[in-house]
Design an enzyme around this catalytic site. Structure first.
Site: not given
Length: 641
Positions: A328, A286
């Site tokens: 991501e 992330d």
């Protein structure tokens, strides 16, 4: 051999010794072979980022020692899986992978409850489960769990680390690889690192970006964008306990980590590998683009980010080589491609990356009624490196981030806000006659365009009440978007509830969450009512579930060349997207609200094709002449004797 070469050999030998000394005598020969394959590359990556740091040599030695300890304690079952996957490094690109993405509490209540849903996943054809943040999160506001308070514990309401290991084992027995989030850019303000820094620990203070006044923050703000311009404007928060301003890209309670400080990298690598040893097989990295800060830039996608990710990949290959990394990076496609690695790092960063541009362009095409944006995007998308692939999706826990399409619109000489703003307005139901019922996200004014929210069912016009009559056109729109994601991706993701055609979240218990963060519109709990309708073969759930399982079956019918470039086949009808991958598969997608006639023989793709999947594609008098209904889909595959 020069003096410098003698020194390099000595240093590598010392690192090798620190790594292998953690293993039992019986395993040291294998550990030495593993070091020889990966160890030197890791040293090179770390030196590229941290080589000029005081005490670099001894710090790196401690890193290798920790990696050796983690590798030596990896279970026999996981080591065996590592070895199996090493024999077939592209195992996840064989066009059989189908992913599913869900929040633990929304899907199964707890980690143990997720285990009880495995039969549902298998019936759908899932063999890759991405569970959104389940580590212990900040009390109160937590950005949906992305404000992590501990890498060592599971969120108490969801279970324990032992429950995680049990679930990972259950999933593996069912042939499902577990994917977990690892938040790279920041930790919560109540994480032990942040608490220690706020309490005056000078060493932990270096884990964060802290400024005594607004001079440098204001200088950075001149070029750095805002992730949440409405809910959390700016990129710095005043924290009295820190005696100044802390860099907080996302929310004030998420403190950015200072990756220029080597111990930060070591701590994050350790956290990842501990989870890998618990049974996590894939990590969604992330916020990867934000890791490095440089004055005068956007502070995303900096060169050091790619060196850091390549070093992290080398750590994984040294300890848990069967584990995958997934980037991501919600940025334009050209920038996302870099997260596979370029030049000397090509194929050495993440094996997987989200094709966010494809997702956004498909929704824009549905709103516009023509395929211009996905045509342009796919024509410009380079094939991934060997043993790398795209993760494709229709919806996710996040908003549709329209900014990823800005380069496409501007390259066509169009005003981004006008064109994409019109598409967003259509999907948000603000355009007369629109079939969609989405909502705007984080838009500062009526003319701005940032993101759009809503479940797929709401955006394609499926009925809100699951037992209401389904308009065939709405179901074709649903199939069209999932069929494109399944056709393009190495790992297509189904978002939780989409298989049941669930509508946007209207649960009164979540009204406060939705008001605070509109992304909760696409986070409804898995509906027991919808599951009951599915089991009885009724309504929207039965129709959408059948459509997805048909796509899964068609996709697994034969080997598709995942890594080959997707080429766009020219056709005069602007509503049609016709794409070919390699010489084996052909996809035809009608994004318009009108019928379209397609003479397959005239496409110039040769002969010897047969239909693999069809939705609204009617055979006419000739086998090669098709009448495509509005929003129709046709997959074709090469026929082999």
């Amino acid at each position: 051999m020069s003096e410098a070469q003698h020194q390099e050999t000595f240093e590598l030998a010392a690192l090798r010794q620190r790594f292998v000394s953690m293993f039992s005598v019986a395993r040291r020969a294998a550990a030495e072979r593993q070091f020889d394959r990966v160890g030197p590359a890791l040293a090179e990556r770390l030196a590229a980022v941290y080589g000029g740091t005081a005490g670099f040599g001894e710090w790196m030695a401690t890193v290798y020692e920790d990696l050796g300890r983690l590798a030596a304690t990896r279970s026999a079952a996981l080591v065996a899986l590592d070895q199996q996957r090493a024999l077939q490094p592209d195992w996840f690109l064989r066009q059989h992978m189908v992913g599913y993405s869900a929040y633990v509490d929304r899907f199964g209540g707890t980690l143990a409850g997720v285990g009880e849903r495995i039969d549902h996943l298998r019936a759908l054809g899932v063999d890759y489960l991405h569970l959104l943040p389940f580590l212990q999160a900040r009390q109160g506001e937590s950005d949906g769990g992305f404000a992590v308070s501990s890498f060592e514990h599971v969120e108490p309401a969801l279970g324990t680390m032992d429950d995680l290991e049990t679930l990972a084992s259950q999933l593996q027995e069912a042939g499902i690889s577990l994917c977990a989030d690892l938040v790279l850019n920041h930790v919560a303000d109540d994480h032990p690192w942040a608490q220690a820094a706020a309490a005056g620990d000078a060493a932990m203070r270096q884990f964060f970006h802290v400024f005594p006044d607004r001079i440098l923050p204001d200088a950075y703000e001149a070029t750095v964008g805002e992730v949440f311009p409405q809910a959390a404007p700016g990129n710095f928060s005043q924290v009295p306990a820190m005696g100044g301003w802390v860099w907080t890209t996302f929310y004030p309670f998420q403190w950015d980590l200072n990756y220029a400080h080597p111990p930060v990298f070591a701590a994050i690598a350790h956290a990842l590998l501990q989870l890998a040893n618990r049974g996590v097989k894939v990590f969604r990295l992330d916020s990867a683009p934000f890791l490095w800060k440089r004055l005068g830039t956007l502070c995303i996608n900096q060169p050091e980010v790619h060196q850091i990710l390549a070093a992290l990949r080398a750590c994984v290959e040294l300890v848990a080589p069967g584990v995958l990394l997934k980037a991501e990076a919600i940025v334009p496609t050209e920038q996302v491609s870099a997260y596979f690695g370029r030049d000397e790092l090509r194929g050495r960063e993440c094996q997987l990356a989200y094709h966010s541009g494809l997702m956004a362009s498909a929704w824009a095409a549905l709103a516009e009624g023509h395929a211009g944006l996905p045509k342009q995007l796919l024509a410009d998308t380079p094939p991934p490196p060997e043993a790398c692939g795209w993760v494709t999706y229709v919806r996710c826990h996040d908003d549709i981030v329209w900014g990823v399409l800005r380069p496409l619109a501007e390259a066509a000489g169009e005003d981004f806000s006008r064109r994409i703003g019109a598409a967003a307005a259509y999907l948000e139901g603000r355009t007369p006659g629109s079939f969609a019922r989405g909502a705007a996200f984080q838009t500062l004014d009526g003319e701005g365009v940032h993101g759009s929210n809503g479940m797929a069912a709401a955006l394609v016009g499926l009925p809100e009440h699951m037992l209401d009559d389904i308009q065939p056109a709405a179901l074709r729109r649903y199939v069209l978007l999932y069929a494109l994601a399944f056709w393009v991706g190495a790992v297509p993701l189904i978002y939780m509830g989409d298989e049941l055609g669930q509508y946007s979240n209207t649960d009164p218990a979540d009204a406060g969450r939705v008001a605070l963060d509109g992304r909760w519109l696409q986070r409804p709990a898995l509906s027991t009512e919808a599951l009951a309708a599915l089991s009885s073969g009724r309504g929207v759930p039965a129709a959408t579930f059948a459509a997805l399982t048909a796509l899964v079956a068609a996709r697994r019918h034969q080997h598709w060349p995942s890594a080959s470039k997707v080429s766009v086949v020219a056709h005069p009808n602007p509503g049609l997207l016709i794409v070919q991958r390699g010489d084996e598969t052909l996809g035809i997608f009608n994004f318009s609200a009108s019928h379209a006639m397609v003479d397959l023989e005239s496409l110039g793709v040769g002969t010897g094709w047969s239909d693999l999947f069809a939705s609204g594609a009617d055979v006419m008098t000739s086998r090669d002449l098709r009448k495509l209904q509005p929003w129709a889909t046709l997959w074709r595959s090469r026929t082999h004797d």
